[in-house]
Design a protein around this motif. Sequence first.
Motif, PDB file in Angstrom:
ATOM      1  N   GLU A 115       0.908  -1.296  -0.024  1.00  0.00           N
ATOM      2  CA  GLU A 115       0.003  -0.012  -0.173  1.00  0.00           C
ATOM      3  C   GLU A 115       1.032   1.233  -0.005  1.00  0.00           C
ATOM      4  OE1 GLU A 115      -2.542  -0.685   3.295  1.00  0.00           O
ATOM      5  OE2 GLU A 115      -0.708  -0.479   4.895  1.00  0.00           O
ATOM      6  N   LEU A 116       0.105   2.498  -0.084  1.00  0.00           N
ATOM      7  CA  LEU A 116       1.016   3.736  -0.125  1.00  0.00           C
ATOM      8  C   LEU A 116       2.225   3.806   1.069  1.00  0.00           C
ATOM      9  CD1 LEU A 116       1.402   6.531  -1.117  1.00  0.00           C
ATOM     10  CD2 LEU A 116      -0.279   7.476   0.338  1.00  0.00           C
ATOM     11  N   SER A 117       1.842   3.451   2.296  1.00  0.00           N
ATOM     12  CA  SER A 117       3.014   3.339   3.332  1.00  0.00           C
ATOM     13  C   SER A 117       4.242   2.522   2.811  1.00  0.00           C
ATOM     14  CB  SER A 117       2.532   3.029   4.833  1.00  0.00           C
ATOM     15  OG  SER A 117       1.602   1.985   4.572  1.00  0.00           O
ATOM     16  N   THR A 118       4.000   1.304   2.469  1.00  0.00           N
ATOM     17  CA  THR A 118       5.064   0.418   2.095  1.00  0.00           C
ATOM     18  C   THR A 118       5.739   1.092   1.023  1.00  0.00           C
ATOM     19  OG1 THR A 118       3.526  -1.063   0.913  1.00  0.00           O
ATOM     20  CG2 THR A 118       4.092  -1.662   3.143  1.00  0.00           C
ATOM     21  N   LEU A 119       5.063   1.637  -0.090  1.00  0.00           N
ATOM     22  CA  LEU A 119       5.745   1.960  -1.393  1.00  0.00           C
ATOM     23  C   LEU A 119       6.819   2.993  -0.976  1.00  0.00           C
ATOM     24  CD1 LEU A 119       2.726   1.800  -3.692  1.00  0.00           C
ATOM     25  CD2 LEU A 119       4.706   0.521  -3.964  1.00  0.00           C
ATOM     26  N   GLN A 120       6.116   4.096   0.144  1.00  0.00           N
ATOM     27  CA  GLN A 120       6.960   5.289   0.426  1.00  0.00           C
ATOM     28  C   GLN A 120       8.157   4.640   1.184  1.00  0.00           C
ATOM     29  OE1 GLN A 120       3.922   7.486   2.327  1.00  0.00           O
ATOM     30  NE2 GLN A 120       4.089   9.074   0.934  1.00  0.00           N
ATOM     31  N   ALA A 121       7.965   3.623   2.142  1.00  0.00           N
ATOM     32  CA  ALA A 121       9.036   3.175   3.001  1.00  0.00           C
ATOM     33  C   ALA A 121      10.103   2.333   1.934  1.00  0.00           C
ATOM     34  CB  ALA A 121       8.657   2.131   3.924  1.00  0.00           C
ATOM     35  N   ALA A 122       9.764   1.901   0.577  1.00  0.00           N
ATOM     36  CA  ALA A 122      10.608   1.226  -0.272  1.00  0.00           C
ATOM     37  C   ALA A 122      11.455   2.394  -1.028  1.00  0.00           C
ATOM     38  CB  ALA A 122       9.866   0.241  -1.127  1.00  0.00           C
ATOM     39  N   GLY A 123      10.773   3.578  -1.152  1.00  0.00           N
ATOM     40  CA  GLY A 123      11.555   4.542  -2.069  1.00  0.00           C
ATOM     41  C   GLY A 123      10.690   4.807  -3.536  1.00  0.00           C
ATOM     42  N   LEU A 124       9.479   3.718  -3.551  1.00  0.00           N
ATOM     43  CA  LEU A 124       9.000   3.961  -5.019  1.00  0.00           C
ATOM     44  C   LEU A 124       8.213   5.115  -4.821  1.00  0.00           C
ATOM     45  CD1 LEU A 124       8.264   0.001  -5.027  1.00  0.00           C
ATOM     46  CD2 LEU A 124      10.116   1.335  -6.559  1.00  0.00           C
ATOM     47  N   VAL A 125       7.491   5.669  -4.115  1.00  0.00           N
ATOM     48  CA  VAL A 125       6.701   6.719  -4.310  1.00  0.00           C
ATOM     49  C   VAL A 125       7.242   7.991  -3.216  1.00  0.00           C
ATOM     50  CG1 VAL A 125       4.634   7.622  -3.716  1.00  0.00           C
ATOM     51  CG2 VAL A 125       4.609   5.494  -4.797  1.00  0.00           C
ATOM     52  N   LYS A 126       7.554   8.947  -3.789  1.00  0.00           N
ATOM     53  CA  LYS A 126       8.005  10.221  -3.041  1.00  0.00           C
ATOM     54  C   LYS A 126       6.890  10.996  -2.541  1.00  0.00           C
ATOM     55  CE  LYS A 126      12.865  10.057  -4.459  1.00  0.00           C
ATOM     56  NZ  LYS A 126      12.866   8.964  -5.216  1.00  0.00           N
ATOM     57  N   ASN A 127       6.176  11.435  -3.553  1.00  0.00           N
ATOM     58  CA  ASN A 127       4.952  12.316  -3.355  1.00  0.00           C
ATOM     59  C   ASN A 127       3.860  11.752  -4.007  1.00  0.00           C
ATOM     60  OD1 ASN A 127       3.218  14.430  -3.284  1.00  0.00           O
ATOM     61  ND2 ASN A 127       4.312  15.676  -4.892  1.00  0.00           N
ATOM     62  N   PRO A 128       2.752  11.320  -3.094  1.00  0.00           N
ATOM     63  CA  PRO A 128       1.599  10.579  -3.662  1.00  0.00           C
ATOM     64  C   PRO A 128       0.658  11.508  -4.116  1.00  0.00           C
ATOM     65  CG  PRO A 128       1.469  10.975  -1.186  1.00  0.00           C
ATOM     66  CD  PRO A 128       2.694  11.664  -1.507  1.00  0.00           C
ATOM     67  N   LEU A 129       0.682  12.777  -4.573  1.00  0.00           N
ATOM     68  CA  LEU A 129      -0.224  13.443  -5.316  1.00  0.00           C
ATOM     69  C   LEU A 129      -1.535  13.354  -4.817  1.00  0.00           C
ATOM     70  CD1 LEU A 129       1.937  12.972  -8.900  1.00  0.00           C
ATOM     71  CD2 LEU A 129       1.976  14.899  -7.229  1.00  0.00           C
ATOM     72  N   ASP A 130      -2.441  12.772  -6.056  1.00  0.00           N
ATOM     73  CA  ASP A 130      -3.751  12.638  -5.454  1.00  0.00           C
ATOM     74  C   ASP A 130      -3.909  10.997  -5.266  1.00  0.00           C
ATOM     75  OD1 ASP A 130      -4.539  15.194  -5.947  1.00  0.00           O
ATOM     76  OD2 ASP A 130      -4.753  14.841  -8.136  1.00  0.00           O
TER      77      ASP A 130
END
Length: 146
Positions: free
Chosen positions: A92-107
Motif C-alpha cells: 500500500e502507500l506506506s510500504t511503497l513510500q518506505a521502499a522509495g518507490l513513491v516520494k510524493n503521492p499527489l492525488d
Amino acid sequence: MKLHNLQPAEGSRQARKRVGRGHGSGLGKTSGRGSKGQWARAGGGVRPGFEGGQMPLYRRLPKRGFNNKWKTFFALVNVRDLDIFPAGSVVELSTLQAAGLVKNPLDGVKILGTGEVTKALTVRANAFSKSAAEKISAAGGQTEVI
C-alpha cells in the motif's frame, strides 16, 4: 592549504554600494537615480510586465487550451517494481513510500502494467491499469481499489 590561507575567488566579493553619503563619494545627492522622473521617486517604477502603455505580451498572446481543476494526478508505479516485496505481503502507500518507490503521492497511486510480477501480493492502490490488474491476479495476487 590551511584555514589562514583561504580567500574568496577574485571578484566574487563586492563591497555594497553606499549611496547618499556626499558628493565626494560619487553616489551622493541623487544616489545614482538621476534627476527627477518616475525612477527617481521613492516607491517609483512600474510593475513587472508593464510595457509603457503598449499592449503587454501576456495580453497580446492568444489563450489556448483548458485547465481542468478537477484532474487527478497519480504517482505511478509499475508492476515490475513490486517484485522487491516478499510474497504474500500487503503493498500500500506506506510500504511503497518506505521502499522509495513513491516520494510524493499527489492525488493517489496508480499501478501500471510495465514488466512482470512473479509473487502473489495484495496490492492496495487508488487505480490500476487493466494490464496491471491482470498481471497481479495471474501471479496469484489480489488488487484492492481504495
